[in-house]
Design an enzyme around this catalytic site. Structure first.
Site, short mmCIF file in Angstrom:
data_model
loop_
_atom_site.label_atom_id
_atom_site.label_comp_id
_atom_site.label_asym_id
_atom_site.label_seq_id
_atom_site.Cartn_x
_atom_site.Cartn_y
_atom_site.Cartn_z
N HIS A 113 0.84 -1.20 0.00
CA HIS A 113 0.00 0.00 0.00
C HIS A 113 0.88 1.26 0.00
O HIS A 113 0.62 2.22 -0.73
CB HIS A 113 -0.91 -0.06 1.23
CG HIS A 113 -1.79 1.14 1.41
ND1 HIS A 113 -3.08 1.18 0.96
CD2 HIS A 113 -1.56 2.34 2.01
CE1 HIS A 113 -3.62 2.36 1.26
NE2 HIS A 113 -2.71 3.08 1.91
N GLU A 114 1.93 1.25 0.81
CA GLU A 114 2.80 2.42 0.87
C GLU A 114 3.56 2.61 -0.44
O GLU A 114 3.79 3.73 -0.87
CB GLU A 114 3.77 2.34 2.06
CG GLU A 114 3.08 2.30 3.41
CD GLU A 114 1.99 3.35 3.60
OE1 GLU A 114 2.15 4.47 3.10
OE2 GLU A 114 0.97 3.04 4.24
N HIS A 149 1.46 4.65 -2.66
CA HIS A 149 1.58 6.10 -2.46
C HIS A 149 2.88 6.61 -3.08
O HIS A 149 2.90 7.69 -3.67
CB HIS A 149 1.56 6.43 -0.97
CG HIS A 149 0.22 6.28 -0.33
ND1 HIS A 149 -0.94 6.74 -0.90
CD2 HIS A 149 -0.15 5.72 0.85
CE1 HIS A 149 -1.97 6.47 -0.09
NE2 HIS A 149 -1.52 5.85 0.97
N HIS A 166 -5.87 7.18 -1.99
CA HIS A 166 -6.72 6.12 -1.44
C HIS A 166 -7.96 5.89 -2.29
O HIS A 166 -8.66 6.84 -2.64
CB HIS A 166 -7.18 6.48 -0.02
CG HIS A 166 -6.08 6.37 0.98
ND1 HIS A 166 -5.96 7.21 2.05
CD2 HIS A 166 -5.05 5.49 1.07
CE1 HIS A 166 -4.91 6.86 2.77
NE2 HIS A 166 -4.33 5.82 2.19
N TYR A 177 -8.74 1.09 2.16
CA TYR A 177 -8.58 0.74 3.57
C TYR A 177 -9.43 -0.47 3.95
O TYR A 177 -10.43 -0.76 3.29
CB TYR A 177 -9.00 1.91 4.44
CG TYR A 177 -7.88 2.85 4.85
CD1 TYR A 177 -6.64 2.81 4.23
CD2 TYR A 177 -8.08 3.77 5.87
CE1 TYR A 177 -5.63 3.69 4.61
CE2 TYR A 177 -7.07 4.64 6.25
CZ TYR A 177 -5.84 4.60 5.62
OH TYR A 177 -4.86 5.45 6.01
ZN ZN Z 1 -2.52 5.01 2.59
#
Ligand code: ZN
Length: 222
Positions: free
Chosen positions: A88-89, A92, A98, A147
């Protein structure tokens, strides 16, 4: 996935140099995430040599985060202090926002603000203005940029939920189906309220499509 915001700094040629850090407590997990990205997309994380723009990984006790969305320019800090959600990071790092903060998210999920801790409000409650988003594919609840469904839930709610489960037994008999599936969750998938939303450690087909589309067509070549 997925959504990139207009003006996000993409990594030239899809090449993301990184500083290896074998002393990092979760280095093997980070490498797994790097391999997932390298094997399935046109983005390639490579070991740094002389590049001035590169990613380095720390393990401060402050959660998982990337210093910016998209290339920071210069040394780019990524903190990983949990054994999960490294991928997930990396999302980014390469510029993804998101999934659950897309402006169209309310068509697909219900967000339960009343359960969300005030410290976590921004990352869940807010939506990102669609006019600022470029390169969007259809909403994907299975995206690695979505999320999980108890993200940001306040301790008060957690304790209440726990107390109720103890009082009613493991099967939570006596709680209506709706309540059981909504209470204590920060978000619920509208199409299947029984489904738990998790943050995937793998890229979904739409994740791969969007990353490749953006990096093939919009990333600077050098
Ligand atoms: Zn995030």
């Amino acid at each position: 996935m997925g959504a990139f915001q207009k003006g996000t700094a993409l990594w030239p040629g899809g090449i993301v140099p990184y500083q290896p850090n074998e002393n990092h407590p979760f280095w093997s997990v980070i490498l797994k995430a790097i391999n997932e990205m390298n094997n399935k997309t046109v983005v390639k994380f490579i070991e740094k040599t002389v590049q001035p723009d590169y990613v380095y990984f720390t393990s401060e006790n402050s959660g998982n985060w990337s210093i910016t969305v998209g290339k920071a320019g210069g040394p780019h800090q990524v903190n990983i202090d949990k054994n999960v959600r490294s991928l997930h990071e990396l999302g980014h790092v390469i510029g993804l926002v998101h999934e659950h903060q897309r402006q169209d998210r309310d068509n697909y999920i219900e967000v339960h603000r009343e359960f969300i801790d005030s410290n976590n409000e921004w990352n869940i409650n807010n939506v990102i203005n669609t006019t600022e988003i470029e390169y969007e594919t259809e909403y994907d609840v299975h995206s690695f940029m979505h999320y999980w469904d108890t993200a940001g839930v306040s301790d008060k709610v957690k304790n209440k939920e726990l107390a109720k489960r103890i009082a009613t037994g493991i099967a939570t008999i006596g709680i209506s189906e709706m309540k059981d599936h909504v209470e204590g969750r920060s978000m619920v998938y509208k199409r299947d309220r029984r489904m738990h939303i998790v943050t995937s450690e793998f890229l979904s087909p739409l994740d791969i499509y969007c990353i490749n589309n953006v990096y093939n067509n919009y990333a600077p070549t050098s």
